[in-house]
Design an enzyme around this catalytic site. Structure first.
Site, short mmCIF file in Angstrom:
data_model
loop_
_atom_site.label_atom_id
_atom_site.label_comp_id
_atom_site.label_asym_id
_atom_site.label_seq_id
_atom_site.Cartn_x
_atom_site.Cartn_y
_atom_site.Cartn_z
N ARG A 37 0.84 -1.21 0.00
CA ARG A 37 0.00 0.00 0.00
C ARG A 37 0.87 1.26 0.00
NH1 ARG A 37 -1.93 1.78 4.29
NH2 ARG A 37 -2.58 -0.19 5.23
N TYR B 233 -10.90 20.39 -16.06
CA TYR B 233 -11.57 19.10 -16.10
C TYR B 233 -12.76 19.13 -15.12
CZ TYR B 233 -12.70 14.31 -15.18
OH TYR B 233 -13.41 13.15 -14.99
N ASP C 172 -2.06 20.92 -13.83
CA ASP C 172 -2.55 19.71 -14.50
C ASP C 172 -2.06 19.80 -15.95
OD1 ASP C 172 -3.91 17.78 -15.94
OD2 ASP C 172 -5.82 18.06 -14.88
N LYS D 21 -4.56 9.04 -19.76
CA LYS D 21 -4.63 9.64 -21.11
C LYS D 21 -3.36 9.28 -21.89
CE LYS D 21 -8.23 11.49 -19.16
NZ LYS D 21 -9.49 10.80 -19.16
N1 PLP Z 1 -7.32 16.09 -15.78
C1 PLP Z 1 -7.75 16.15 -17.06
C2 PLP Z 1 -7.29 17.29 -17.93
C3 PLP Z 1 -8.62 15.18 -17.55
O1 PLP Z 1 -9.05 15.27 -18.83
C4 PLP Z 1 -9.04 14.12 -16.69
C5 PLP Z 1 -9.99 13.08 -17.17
O2 PLP Z 1 -10.65 13.23 -18.17
C6 PLP Z 1 -8.58 14.11 -15.38
C7 PLP Z 1 -7.71 15.10 -14.96
C8 PLP Z 1 -8.99 13.02 -14.42
O3 PLP Z 1 -8.24 11.88 -14.66
P1 PLP Z 1 -8.78 10.36 -14.38
O4 PLP Z 1 -9.96 10.16 -15.27
O5 PLP Z 1 -7.59 9.54 -14.72
O6 PLP Z 1 -9.13 10.29 -12.94
#
Ligand code: PLP
Length: 346
Positions: free
Chosen positions: A55, A107, A180, A205
């Site tokens: 973990r 997001y 991000d 992604k």
């Molecule tokens: N950040 C961005 C720009 C995203 O497009 C996404 C998901 O679509 C996320 C974060 C969240 O990631 P996850 O779906 O792997 O939890």
């Protein structure tokens, strides 16, 4: 065993060679998967590889985290069970009542969580227009703002934010800057080089790259107290990545540069062609001269503008849904960064 470092090799080489990995136990040239949840103690009570229980850590995280750290030019990385697990850990590491600034366009899943977390007293939150450093400066509360969160380019309208400018403002106010960078990837942007303190990726992604693994990463510029809190939370919230999933992400990263560059070239070609289409009101893509932050994108994103673009269809929502429904090659599904071509109405 890995030995290649960013001082000696190009990032694409580091990725393709997984930092020169070979398995010390077998000589295998690809990383091994270790499913064990627990590890033997030595006669002196220590752990030979520093791992006690899965973990907190797994041998399969080492190549993944070391590679992401090199690609992002950071000091350390952590992998998580999803992008959301990575991002929420960064916010949960703050003190209750800390002030946070995030973009209004980002997001949606994370924005909804931030609003909910703020509503339940976890932090104070201000949302500002994406890419607007004036609005960011006005929202900063020196000494109180602990974290500024950016997403650039911002999903789903692809505004670009000046990371170096935002870092300067955040630091002057005593705040961390987190980015991000899922859509830019380290192929095009390295936020830590531009002054950010933390980089997050939804590895679901482009890192995984084949729409078959959920994962997330955080990479820090410094292993300070806030970072140690994130390490603690990953282990104790338990939102960890499975060893097979970590292996899949490493495998995806080996072709990251090839995939992302090819996808970005295709996106630019499509954006340029579609911009002249009479059925569209707008094409949103940072690589187009018509994009409001095109110059910034050209300066900040090296070698490409990413593979995500949005279309505003003449005729509104119904027409847009009809267009999405009638595409032949593009599959109608959410997400991004895989080898498929996907389309979604927002
Ligand atoms: N950040 C961005 C720009 C995203 O497009 C996404 C998901 O679509 C996320 C974060 C969240 O990631 P996850 O779906 O792997 O939890």
């Amino acid at each position: 065993m890995t030995g290649m470092r960013r001082t000696d090799y190009q990032p694409e080489t580091l990725a393709a060679q997984v930092l020169g990995y070979s398995d010390p136990a077998t000589g295998g040239v690809v990383p091994a998967i270790q499913p064990s949840t627990t590890y033997l103690r030595e006669p002196d009570n220590s752990y030979r590889f520093g791992i006690a229980y899965s973990r907190a850590d797994n041998p399969g995280y080492r190549e993944l985290e070391a590679l992401v750290t090199e690609l992002e030019q950071g000091q350390a990385s952590l992998c998580f069970a999803s992008g959301m697990a990575a991002a929420t850990t960064a916010f949960l590491a703050l003190r209750p009542g800390d002030h946070v600034i995030a973009p209004r366009v980002m997001y949606w899943g994370l924005r909804n969580w931030l609003v909910d977390h703020a509503r339940s007293g976890g932090m104070l939150l201000d949302l500002v227009p994406p890419g607007d450093l004036g609005a960011l400066q006005a929202a900063l509360r020196p000494g109180k703002t602990r974290l500024v969160w950016l997403e650039t380019p911002a999903n789903p309208t692809w505004e670009v934010t000046d990371i170096a400018g935002a870092a300067k403002l955040a630091h002057e106010a005593g705040a961390y800057l987190a980015v991000d960078s899922t859509v830019a990837t380290p192929v095009f942007t390295r936020p830590l080089e531009l002054g950010a303190d933390l980089v997050m990726h939804s590895a679901t992604k482009y890192f995984g790259g084949h729409s078959d693994v959920m994962a997330g990463t955080l990479t820090c510029a410094r292993t300070d107290e806030l970072w140690e809190r994130m390490v603690y939370l990953r282990s104790n919230l338990g939102g960890i990545l499975g060893p097979f999933e970590a292996w899949l992400v490493v495998r995806g990263l080996r072709t990251l540069f090839l995939r992302v560059r090819a996808a970005s070239e295709t996106a630019l070609y499509l954006a340029q062609r579609l911009e002249r289409h009479p059925g569209l009101v707008a094409v949103l893509y940072p690589g187009l001269a018509s994009h409001p932050q095109h110059e910034l994108a050209a300066h900040q994103m090296r070698g490409g503008f990413g593979a995500m673009l949005s279309l505003r269809v003449r005729g509104g929502e119904e027409a847009a849904i009809r267009v999405a429904a009638h595409l032949r090659l593009f599959k109608r599904a959410t997400s991004l960064g895989g080898v498929e071509s996907l389309v979604e109405h927002r």
